[in-house]
Design an enzyme around this catalytic site. Structure first.
Site, PDB file in Angstrom:
ATOM      1  N   GLY A 130     -31.223 -28.504 -63.635  1.00  9.08           N
ATOM      2  CA  GLY A 130     -30.124 -28.957 -64.736  1.00  9.08           C
ATOM      3  C   GLY A 130     -31.275 -28.470 -66.031  1.00  9.08           C
ATOM      4  N   ARG A 131     -32.106 -29.432 -66.193  1.00 14.65           N
ATOM      5  CA  ARG A 131     -32.695 -29.358 -67.596  1.00 14.65           C
ATOM      6  C   ARG A 131     -33.479 -28.216 -67.951  1.00 14.65           C
ATOM      7  NH1 ARG A 131     -35.215 -34.523 -69.449  1.00 14.65           N
ATOM      8  NH2 ARG A 131     -35.039 -35.411 -67.435  1.00 14.65           N
ATOM      9  N   TYR A 182     -29.913 -33.004 -71.944  1.00 17.14           N
ATOM     10  CA  TYR A 182     -28.980 -34.865 -72.354  1.00 17.14           C
ATOM     11  C   TYR A 182     -29.619 -35.032 -73.636  1.00 17.14           C
ATOM     12  CZ  TYR A 182     -30.082 -34.072 -67.480  1.00 17.14           C
ATOM     13  OH  TYR A 182     -29.791 -34.178 -65.323  1.00 17.14           O
ATOM     14  N   ARG A 241     -32.187 -40.063 -76.382  1.00 18.24           N
ATOM     15  CA  ARG A 241     -33.303 -39.850 -75.356  1.00 18.24           C
ATOM     16  C   ARG A 241     -34.703 -40.676 -75.666  1.00 18.24           C
ATOM     17  NH1 ARG A 241     -36.089 -35.687 -73.361  1.00 18.24           N
ATOM     18  NH2 ARG A 241     -36.332 -37.003 -71.281  1.00 18.24           N
ATOM     19  N   CYS A 261     -28.483 -47.611 -87.911  1.00 18.57           N
ATOM     20  CA  CYS A 261     -28.967 -49.012 -88.213  1.00 18.57           C
ATOM     21  C   CYS A 261     -29.874 -49.883 -87.068  1.00 18.57           C
ATOM     22  CB  CYS A 261     -27.728 -50.204 -88.832  1.00 18.57           C
ATOM     23  SG  CYS A 261     -27.409 -49.197 -89.903  1.00 18.57           S
ATOM     24  N   TYR A 316     -35.939 -43.833 -73.676  1.00 20.11           N
ATOM     25  CA  TYR A 316     -36.266 -43.301 -72.343  1.00 20.11           C
ATOM     26  C   TYR A 316     -38.090 -43.246 -72.469  1.00 20.11           C
ATOM     27  CZ  TYR A 316     -32.757 -41.696 -69.347  1.00 20.11           C
ATOM     28  OH  TYR A 316     -31.863 -41.120 -69.251  1.00 20.11           O
TER      29      TYR A 316
END
Length: 495
Positions: free
Chosen positions: A318-319, A426, A365, A396, A369
């Site tokens: 996918g990526r 993603y 992300r 915030c 991550y």
């Protein structure tokens, strides 16, 4: 990369080199049609200023020609590699990376199948006209309704994730008078060296079953006349740059595959996806054709050692297809220099925080991550020396960071358009409405033209879902600025 004439900021991570030219576009991080035209970043032949004028910022931009090319190249790489060893390959596009009706159509036109993992993703694929037989359905907790719909439309394969799901899928197949093809997801015990949240082949995790339990689970599947067992499935992680992990996982799976052949036909083996892309100059992923060849060779060798035929092998990238083909445009707002101690003796250095009009709502992300990204000024070039920046979002949360560390020209200023590379995967799919910020539009560019493929959300869209909202002429929600009335600093601009 050559040694720069500029001194590195001591707050910069070790992998980040200081560039001589902070305007330069690092090869491999950007889609294939990205370039600078009179100093301005263009993609698909469309200037960034034109995109911002028409659609506002934040804005996801997808290079359609690049996506289509990468999809076709990926399929060709695996098909050719497995033909050379006397077998065949199937390639499923992992829709979780980014899925829309247009993207699903691009994938099928390139000859790929599509992998979905929710009822919503299934609905998008069906709306795109994808043949249900070319779909695979993943998920560790598919609802009864999702299973029933998938079976009823004639989905090509359901990936069984637990012993309980065997009975659920069998019941749905019997109810619809179908023989449903299934795969069994197992954990090979091999995992990619990646972020702990992404390493999905540990024994102690929510996906699949232990490889040691596969024989009993397959026996249970084969007891149901309404189920047709295709083979094992395994996913060893994400952002994988080499083939070694796939080779080891395949060897372990094929040993069980051989035992399963005693009880019946096992036509396929699915090795999953997770092929990585470059987010920074420090990343060095293997070319997809090299990966495909090495994996095919190791599968052939393992099958020869086991004295079994090479099965059809399936993959789910996918990526690696859409990640590098996307970028996000933001408008810079306020900035501030923060002096940070980096030694015990109190020695300090300056980190510049540059805030933009998006953030963790359009790219989770970095916060989720600790992912790294690269950024460049898109609307101009400058002779200013490089300065270490951290691109922060508008939300915030102190952890609302888009780009943790990169060098930009020191004269970056409010109103500059910033482009963040490799956001095709993603980012939109993990987007949220945190702080009631609308999700940006997705625009496809190709051959000098652009078009919206996913509409951006307005405040009216957000309010429409609030059950207590009563529209009032005296309190109309703000909408996007017309193209002819864009604010100079990008504040409030929203496609």
């Amino acid at each position: 990369m050559a040694v720069s004439s500029f001194a590195a900021n001591p707050l910069a991570p070790d992998w980040l080199s200081v560039p001589d030219d902070a305007n330069a576009l690092v090869s491999g991080l950007w889609s294939r049609t990205v370039s600078r035209d009179a100093g301005e970043l263009t993609v698909g032949g469309v200037r960034s200023s034109e995109l911002v004028a028409h659609y506002g910022t934040p804005l996801y931009v997808v290079d359609e020609a690049d996506v289509r090319a990468r999809a076709a190249e990926t399929r060709s790489a695996f098909v050719d590699a497995f033909e050379r060893i006397g077998s065949a390959a199937k390639v499923y596009y992992a829709g979780k990376a980014f899925l829309s009706i247009e993207v699903a159509r691009w994938m099928t036109e390139a000859g790929l199948n599509v992998d979905v993992c929710s009822g919503g993703e299934l609905a998008v694929a069906l709306a795109a006209g994808v043949d249900p037989m070319n779909l695979g359905f993943h998920g560790n907790n598919k609802s009864l309704a999702e299973i029933d719909r998938a079976v009823s439309v004639g989905i090509g394969a359901i990936i069984i994730d637990s012993a309980q799901e065997i009975e659920r899928v069998a019941a749905a197949a019997e109810r619809h008078g179908r023989v449903q093809r299934v795969r069994l997801r197992v954990n090979s015990g091999v995992h990619a060296h990646t972020h702990a949240f992404l390493a999905t082949a540990h024994e102690d995790q929510k996906f699949g079953i232990a490889l040691a339990d596969a024989t009993d689970a397959v026996a249970a599947i084969r007891q149901h006349p309404a189920l047709d067992f295709l083979g094992l499935h395994c996913h060893i992680g994400s952002q994988i740059f080499g083939a070694d992990g796939f080779a080891e996982s395949a060897a372990r799976l094929l040993a069980v595959h051989k035992r399963l052949l005693v009880g019946g036909h096992v036509p396929e083996l699915n090795l999953g996806g997770g092929f990585g892309v470059a987010y920074t100059a420090a990343d060095d992923p293997s070319p997809i054709r090299e990966l495909a060849s090495r994996i095919a060779e190791t599968v052939a060798a393992a099958c020869a050692d086991l004295d079994i035929p090479v099965p059809v092998v399936a993959f789910e990238p996918g990526r690696s297809i859409i990640g590098t083909a996307g970028l996000t445009l933001y408008t810079a707002g306020t900035s501030k220099d923060v002096r940070v101690a980096y030694q015990d003796d109190g020695e300090t250095a300056v980190r510049r925080y540059v805030s933009v009009d998006g953030g963790m709502s359009d790219n989770a992300r970095t916060a989720l991550y600790g992912a790294d990204y690269s950024v460049r000024i898109a609307n101009r070039v400058t002779d200013a020396p490089p300065a270490l920046v951290r691109v922060a979002g508008k939300h915030c949360e102190s952890g609302d960071i888009v780009v943790d560390a990169d060098y930009l020209p020191a004269d970056v200023a409010p109103g500059d358009v910033l482009a963040v590379a490799a956001t095709g995967a993603y980012c939109w799919s993990l987007a949220s409405n945190y702080n009631h910020v609308g999700r940006p539009a997705v625009v496809a560019v190709r051959d000098g033209s652009s078009r919206v493929i996913v509409r951006g959300e307005t405040e009216a869209d957000l309010l429409a879902r609030d059950a207590a909202y009563v529209p009032s002429a005296a309190a109309e929600p703000a909408t996007a600025y017309p193209a002819t009335e864009q604010p100079t600093d990008g504040e409030g601009a929203q496609a």
